[in-house]
Design a protein around this motif. Structure first.
Motif, short mmCIF file in Angstrom:
data_model
loop_
_atom_site.label_atom_id
_atom_site.label_comp_id
_atom_site.label_asym_id
_atom_site.label_seq_id
_atom_site.Cartn_x
_atom_site.Cartn_y
_atom_site.Cartn_z
N HIS A 74 -41.62 -33.32 64.99
CA HIS A 74 -42.42 -33.33 66.21
C HIS A 74 -42.25 -31.99 66.92
N SER A 75 -43.23 -31.66 67.72
CA SER A 75 -43.21 -30.43 68.51
C SER A 75 -43.81 -30.76 69.87
N VAL A 76 -43.76 -29.80 70.76
CA VAL A 76 -44.37 -29.97 72.08
C VAL A 76 -45.21 -28.73 72.36
N TYR A 77 -46.48 -28.96 72.63
CA TYR A 77 -47.41 -27.90 72.98
C TYR A 77 -47.94 -28.15 74.38
N LEU A 78 -48.27 -27.06 75.04
CA LEU A 78 -48.98 -27.11 76.31
C LEU A 78 -50.41 -26.67 76.02
N LEU A 79 -51.34 -27.62 76.14
CA LEU A 79 -52.74 -27.32 75.84
C LEU A 79 -53.39 -26.63 77.03
N LYS A 80 -54.36 -25.80 76.73
CA LYS A 80 -54.96 -24.90 77.73
C LYS A 80 -55.70 -25.61 78.86
N ASN A 81 -56.46 -26.66 78.52
CA ASN A 81 -57.30 -27.31 79.54
C ASN A 81 -57.63 -28.74 79.11
N ALA A 87 -59.73 -33.15 72.91
CA ALA A 87 -60.06 -32.93 71.51
C ALA A 87 -58.83 -32.69 70.63
N CYS A 88 -57.65 -32.62 71.25
CA CYS A 88 -56.43 -32.25 70.52
C CYS A 88 -56.65 -30.93 69.78
N ASP A 89 -57.18 -29.97 70.50
CA ASP A 89 -57.48 -28.64 69.97
C ASP A 89 -56.32 -27.70 70.33
N PHE A 90 -55.60 -27.24 69.32
CA PHE A 90 -54.40 -26.43 69.52
C PHE A 90 -54.65 -24.93 69.36
N LYS A 91 -55.92 -24.51 69.24
CA LYS A 91 -56.23 -23.09 68.99
C LYS A 91 -55.64 -22.16 70.04
N LYS A 92 -55.71 -22.53 71.30
CA LYS A 92 -55.19 -21.67 72.38
C LYS A 92 -53.98 -22.30 73.08
N HIS A 117 -50.97 -30.01 83.67
CA HIS A 117 -50.24 -29.69 82.44
C HIS A 117 -50.68 -30.72 81.41
N TYR A 118 -51.06 -30.24 80.23
CA TYR A 118 -51.51 -31.12 79.16
C TYR A 118 -50.56 -30.96 77.98
N PHE A 119 -49.72 -31.96 77.73
CA PHE A 119 -48.73 -31.90 76.68
C PHE A 119 -49.20 -32.68 75.46
N ALA A 120 -48.83 -32.18 74.27
CA ALA A 120 -49.17 -32.89 73.03
C ALA A 120 -48.27 -32.43 71.90
N CYS A 121 -48.14 -33.29 70.91
CA CYS A 121 -47.46 -32.93 69.67
C CYS A 121 -48.50 -32.32 68.73
N GLY A 122 -48.18 -31.16 68.19
CA GLY A 122 -49.14 -30.46 67.34
C GLY A 122 -48.92 -30.63 65.86
N GLU A 123 -48.02 -31.51 65.48
CA GLU A 123 -47.70 -31.64 64.06
C GLU A 123 -48.82 -32.32 63.28
N ARG A 124 -48.82 -32.00 61.99
CA ARG A 124 -49.82 -32.53 61.04
C ARG A 124 -51.24 -32.17 61.47
N ASN A 125 -51.42 -30.92 61.89
CA ASN A 125 -52.73 -30.42 62.32
C ASN A 125 -53.37 -31.26 63.42
N GLY A 126 -52.54 -31.74 64.34
CA GLY A 126 -53.06 -32.50 65.47
C GLY A 126 -53.15 -33.99 65.26
N VAL A 127 -52.78 -34.49 64.09
CA VAL A 127 -52.86 -35.93 63.82
C VAL A 127 -51.96 -36.71 64.78
N HIS A 128 -50.78 -36.18 65.09
CA HIS A 128 -49.87 -36.87 66.03
C HIS A 128 -50.51 -36.99 67.41
N CYS A 129 -51.28 -36.00 67.78
CA CYS A 129 -51.99 -36.03 69.06
C CYS A 129 -53.18 -36.99 68.99
N LYS A 130 -54.00 -36.85 67.97
CA LYS A 130 -55.25 -37.63 67.87
C LYS A 130 -55.02 -39.11 67.63
#
Length: 146
Positions: A74-81, A87-92, A117-130
């Motif tokens: 697992h990981s923790v990302y801060l999504l832009k908006n 969309a669980c879009d981790f590009k930015k 603040h928008y937090f999400a797990c980015g593992e498995r190309n966003g599957v954990h988020c979606k």
């Protein structure tokens, strides 16, 4: 003599009020997911709604095991908006915690700014988020000092 007694009671009451104010004005340390920690399949949006409000300077603690033969990474990302969150879009997105940082006392993230603040797990190309529900929004409020 009664004047002195009256003053000490007033001072004592004042100190009790002051102690309760300063105690309530401290930032909180909040474990994300409570006893469930940061894991696949737990609804963190519901958790965030139930645990709101969050305040500026509170610290979110993400606890998760490092990857092994028995655990998913697992990981923790801060999504832009909001759009990237939905969309669980981790590009930015900004990586806040990699797969190794959730062990021990956990990954700590201080809510320094009063902004979404928008937090999400980015593992498995966003599957954990979606599909794994590993995402949640937080909008910290200003802590009132009554």
């Amino acid at each position: 003599m009664s004047l002195r007694f009256g003053c000490s009671c007033t001072i004592g009451a004042f100190l009790l009020v002051l102690a309760s104010i300063s105690k309530s004005s401290h930032a909180a340390r909040i474990v994300v997911g409570d006893s469930q920690h940061w894991r696949f399949g737990f609804n963190y949006s519901d958790w965030a709604l139930k645990n709101a409000p969050f305040y500026q300077h509170d610290t979110l603690v993400f606890m998760y095991d490092p990857p092994s033969n028995t655990t998913f990474p697992h990981s923790v990302y801060l999504l832009k908006n909001l759009r990237s969150y939905l969309a669980c879009d981790f590009k930015k997105a900004k990586l806040v915690g990699n797969v190794m940082q959730g062990g021990g006392n956990g990954l700590q993230f201080a809510l320094k700014k009063r902004k979404p603040h928008y937090f999400a797990c980015g593992e498995r190309n966003g599957v954990h988020c979606k599909f794994g529900l590993m995402k949640f929004p937080v909008l910290p409020k200003r802590r009132c000092h009554a």
